[in-house]
Motif scaffolding. Structure first.
Motif, mmCIF file in Angstrom:
data_model
loop_
_atom_site.group_PDB
_atom_site.id
_atom_site.type_symbol
_atom_site.label_atom_id
_atom_site.label_comp_id
_atom_site.label_asym_id
_atom_site.label_seq_id
_atom_site.Cartn_x
_atom_site.Cartn_y
_atom_site.Cartn_z
ATOM 1 N N HIS A 187 -61.537 133.883 56.255
ATOM 2 C CA HIS A 187 -62.369 133.851 57.086
ATOM 3 C C HIS A 187 -61.866 134.461 58.572
ATOM 4 N N GLU A 188 -60.589 134.994 58.564
ATOM 5 C CA GLU A 188 -59.860 135.716 59.565
ATOM 6 C C GLU A 188 -59.930 137.373 59.384
ATOM 7 N N GLY A 195 -56.907 137.423 57.120
ATOM 8 C CA GLY A 195 -55.532 136.466 57.147
ATOM 9 C C GLY A 195 -55.730 135.327 56.002
ATOM 10 N N ILE A 196 -54.919 134.657 55.542
ATOM 11 C CA ILE A 196 -54.876 133.751 54.878
ATOM 12 C C ILE A 196 -54.733 132.387 55.798
ATOM 13 N N CYS A 197 -55.795 131.434 55.983
ATOM 14 C CA CYS A 197 -55.379 130.441 56.535
ATOM 15 C C CYS A 197 -55.212 129.160 55.967
ATOM 16 N N PHE A 237 -50.312 141.641 51.832
ATOM 17 C CA PHE A 237 -50.256 141.942 50.507
ATOM 18 C C PHE A 237 -51.727 142.901 50.336
ATOM 19 N N ASN A 238 -51.489 143.538 49.352
ATOM 20 C CA ASN A 238 -52.810 144.352 49.042
ATOM 21 C C ASN A 238 -53.795 143.496 48.034
ATOM 22 N N MET A 294 -49.745 135.176 56.653
ATOM 23 C CA MET A 294 -49.709 136.276 55.763
ATOM 24 C C MET A 294 -51.331 136.799 55.552
ATOM 25 N N GLN A 295 -51.397 138.140 55.464
ATOM 26 C CA GLN A 295 -52.547 138.878 55.568
ATOM 27 C C GLN A 295 -52.906 139.731 54.239
#
Length: 350
Positions: free
Chosen positions: A67-68, A40-42, A322-323, A344-345
């Motif tokens: 970090h997720e 994940g985007i933190c 997203f890839n 977003m991941q």
């Protein structure tokens, strides 16, 4: 090993990063090697990208972000007993000193020596593999997806906040902020027993997502509604039992006691870049309890269990995927703070 590297403020590259290969070449006896699947985007990742620092943590040299995380164990150390190759896992990103005073007191999250992914000088996990201690790696039930598992880390913040608040069945709460942390906090408060949770924000799109999470959530657009007036109306002038501040806004933090009932609790979650002030007199006349949290401790297995049982559904919070090859673009979009996006991941190649 290709990785998403923050070279310096405002400069991201997807490139080979041989230093991490050397650093993690040898697997310790109680470590596992994880093939990463979803990260994940933190907000902290984005803040490092846009500002180059968070408080005392400064990007002085290139650092891998992320970090997720969730993934699959592909190698285990000689003394590992609870995990095996092929296990699907999520990982708690902060590793404390097991001999520190904070760790011995059970508060390992505030150990000054904790090494936390994507916090300088520790590299994150937007890369194909990582090495991590068995003790901070958690096996996933079959019905928990990699995407859901990558949500365990932010959910842990909400569960830790609800735990610190000491939620009682039937409590009413206000969560200030409908970002990822605000929404997982609302879900955690409901799972802990809250009867109603008001969620405030400036974004209509985020409030729509909040409203769809549970009929017990009341979205409040603070551009047109006064949360204190609304709470007082609904509680015969008494107020809510709990207020969670999850915006990181000094203006919101200054108003945390206004909707709070006498004897209530405020939990400060949102990170404040500078010192803030709040109304100590308003806190005093309510005999308000104020709690602060820093990340989380002892909650990852609880989070996995609640996602698996259906007690908490994090899927509606995942708004875009997203890839790995799109990682730089993903961060540029995240930095623009689209109002309709919560989490977003990034999925890595398998």
């Amino acid at each position: 090993m290709r990785a998403l590297v923050l070279e310096k403020k405002d400069e991201l590259n997807l490139r080979d990063f041989p230093a991490i290969d050397r650093e993690e070449a040898v697997l310790g006896p109680r470590d596992v090697r994880i093939k990463l699947h979803t990260v994940g985007i933190c907000g902290s990742d984005v803040h490092y990208f846009t500002h180059g620092r968070i408080g005392p943590f400064v990007i002085n040299e290139p650092m891998i972000l992320g970090h997720e995380a969730s993934g699959t164990v592909i190698e285990v150390g000689s003394d590992v007993t609870t995990l095996k190759e092929g296990d699907r896992v999520c990982a708690e990103p902060g590793i404390p000193d097991p001999n520190s005073r904070a760790t011995k007191m059970g508060m390992y999250n505030i150990d000054p020596a904790v090494r936390f992914w994507a916090t300088p000088p520790v590299h994150g996990v937007l890369r194909p593999t990582c090495v991590h201690p068995e003790a901070f790696t958690f096996k996933l039930p079959d019905n928990v997806s990699f995407a859901e598992a990558a949500m365990v880390e932010p959910l842990a913040v909400g569960v830790h906040a609800a735990t610190k608040a000491r939620v009682k069945p039937g409590d009413n709460a206000v969560v200030m902020g409908a970002g990822p942390i605000g929404l997982v906090t609302a879900l955690s408060a409901l799972a802990a027993g809250c009867a109603r949770v008001y969620v405030t924000d400036l974004s209509e799109a985020k409030l729509e997502i909040a409203a769809g999470l549970s009929p017990a959530i009341t979205p409040v657009d603070v551009r047109s509604q006064n949360i204190t007036d609304l709470v007082k109306r609904d509680t015969d002038g008494w107020g809510v039992d709990l207020v969670f501040e999850a915006t990181g806004s000094p203006q919101a933090a200054a108003a945390v006691f206004e909707p709070l009932a006498p004897g209530g609790c405020v939990v400060m979650i949102g990170g404040q870049p500078d010192p803030i002030s709040y109304d100590a007199g308003a806190a005093m006349v309510r005999e308000a309890r104020v709690e602060n949290i820093f990340r989380y401790a002892h909650v990852f297995p609880r989070c996995v269990g609640m996602i698996s049982s259906g007690a908490i559904d994090v899927k509606p919070l995942i708004t875009r995927t997203f890839n790995f090859e799109e990682s730089v673009r993903a961060f540029e979009i995240a930095a623009s703070a689209p109002p309709a996006d919560v989490k977003m991941q990034i999925e890595l190649p398998q």
